[in-house]
Write a protein that holds these residues in place. Sequence first.
Motif, PDB file in Angstrom:
ATOM      1  N   GLY A  46       8.315 -11.540   9.807  1.00 33.40           N
ATOM      2  CA  GLY A  46       8.396 -12.979   9.617  1.00 33.40           C
ATOM      3  C   GLY A  46       7.571 -13.465   8.454  1.00 33.40           C
ATOM      4  O   GLY A  46       7.919 -14.464   7.806  1.00 33.40           O
ATOM      5  N   VAL A  47       6.459 -12.794   8.151  1.00 27.37           N
ATOM      6  CA  VAL A  47       5.620 -13.160   7.004  1.00 27.37           C
ATOM      7  C   VAL A  47       5.868 -12.217   5.832  1.00 27.37           C
ATOM      8  O   VAL A  47       5.008 -12.027   4.972  1.00 27.37           O
ATOM      9  N   GLY A 228      -4.438  -6.182   0.811  1.00 26.56           N
ATOM     10  CA  GLY A 228      -4.083  -7.581   0.963  1.00 26.56           C
ATOM     11  C   GLY A 228      -5.190  -8.425   1.537  1.00 26.56           C
ATOM     12  O   GLY A 228      -6.288  -7.956   1.852  1.00 26.56           O
ATOM     13  N   GLY A 229      -4.881  -9.709   1.664  1.00 24.66           N
ATOM     14  CA  GLY A 229      -5.831 -10.666   2.213  1.00 24.66           C
ATOM     15  C   GLY A 229      -5.108 -11.757   2.975  1.00 24.66           C
ATOM     16  O   GLY A 229      -3.904 -11.973   2.801  1.00 24.66           O
ATOM     17  N   SER A 251      -0.975 -15.277   3.713  1.00 25.34           N
ATOM     18  CA  SER A 251      -1.286 -13.862   3.537  1.00 25.34           C
ATOM     19  C   SER A 251      -0.577 -13.314   2.313  1.00 25.34           C
ATOM     20  O   SER A 251       0.491 -13.806   1.917  1.00 25.34           O
ATOM     21  N   PHE A 252      -1.171 -12.283   1.726  1.00 25.72           N
ATOM     22  CA  PHE A 252      -0.607 -11.692   0.518  1.00 25.72           C
ATOM     23  C   PHE A 252      -0.958 -10.207   0.483  1.00 25.72           C
ATOM     24  O   PHE A 252      -2.103  -9.834   0.741  1.00 25.72           O
ATOM     25  N   TRP A 264       5.070  -6.702  -4.096  1.00 26.82           N
ATOM     26  CA  TRP A 264       4.123  -7.574  -3.406  1.00 26.82           C
ATOM     27  C   TRP A 264       4.877  -8.398  -2.372  1.00 26.82           C
ATOM     28  O   TRP A 264       6.089  -8.568  -2.442  1.00 26.82           O
ATOM     29  N   ALA A 265       4.134  -8.847  -1.391  1.00 28.22           N
ATOM     30  CA  ALA A 265       4.696  -9.653  -0.306  1.00 28.22           C
ATOM     31  C   ALA A 265       3.771 -10.822  -0.026  1.00 28.22           C
ATOM     32  O   ALA A 265       2.542 -10.695  -0.112  1.00 28.22           O
ATOM     33  N   ALA A 266       4.357 -11.963   0.302  1.00 37.72           N
ATOM     34  CA  ALA A 266       3.582 -13.165   0.610  1.00 37.72           C
ATOM     35  C   ALA A 266       4.173 -13.826   1.849  1.00 37.72           C
ATOM     36  O   ALA A 266       5.389 -13.785   2.074  1.00 37.72           O
ATOM     37  N   GLY A 267       3.301 -14.427   2.665  1.00 38.80           N
ATOM     38  CA  GLY A 267       3.786 -15.060   3.877  1.00 38.80           C
ATOM     39  C   GLY A 267       2.925 -16.221   4.320  1.00 38.80           C
ATOM     40  O   GLY A 267       1.769 -16.367   3.900  1.00 38.80           O
TER      41      GLY A 267
END
Length: 332
Positions: A46-47, A228-229, A251-252, A264-267
Amino acid sequence: MSATLCRKAVSLTAISAVLTLSAFGQKVGTSSMQFLSVAPDARAMGVGTAYSALAAGAHALYWNPAGLTRASGHDLALDRVDYFLDAAHYGVAYGAALGSFGHLGVQFYLADMGSFQETRVDHLGFIDQGGGQVYNPGLTGATFTLRSWVAGLSYARAFTDRFSAGLTAKLAREDLWLADAQALLFDFGMTYATGFRTLRLGASVMNFGAPVTYGEDAFPVPLLFRLGGAMDLVGTEAPIAIGASSRLTASFDVIQPNDYDQQWAAGMEYAFFERFIARAGYQHNHDIASYSFGIGLRQPLAIVRLGLDYSYSDMNEAFGAVHRIGISLSTD
């Protein structure tokens, strides 16, 4: 372990991951056991899989085993993924707090590719059927199924109130009908709460192990680095403090597979009284994945907290959408 040592450990992991990035992504699509790369749970998807710092409880076993320490009691997660081409993936994960001894977790993940019709070159040609000649594309009349699985055992420990680390040993097996292979793999992860508001960092190395052999050929497994963070933008300790009713977390993750270029992924995750949860995410530089959305519900039932999660992933026009659903039970 002192706070200074924890910071040094996190810094060293981050530097090592960055230095390693350039060594990967040179052999696109050459790794085996690709079922290990399928995101198994709805919350993380989901994120957008930006989950290395958010990972908590039993689901952390799929992303960052250090997140197992964020569960204070028992945590059980059951997940199903309706993947494309009639494939289905099933996951079972369990984590338990052992007091001063740390946290223990177990997982089992099954990929069921369904049934296939056997075809052979020596069966190509025209055959008699109903008094006429019908072309047979090689079908023999036999069918076979393909299934792959992984089973793992994890241990995690919080060394300070900010720093945690975890390790997973797991056995993976892939069945390709005429050939099969198995491998002993390891996951390692750590999380660090920076002390700045709710900012926390996460790093993990997943599927570390030797290449697997099919017949006479050897192929690497999908080794994956994540860094990530995550931080609350709205909440009791967030820059926008509006009380405990609402929480908005961003979040990233920077992701480096061994068989693809850097991604990269972001949520974003919004929670209302930690009962109703809405999520959205995006994956960059992925072959077929892009946007994803999800919802979640949390409901106390006596001494157990029940969780329900669902996610929708856009997998482009060729493959359509992928749906994930999960159920979790946890205690303090």
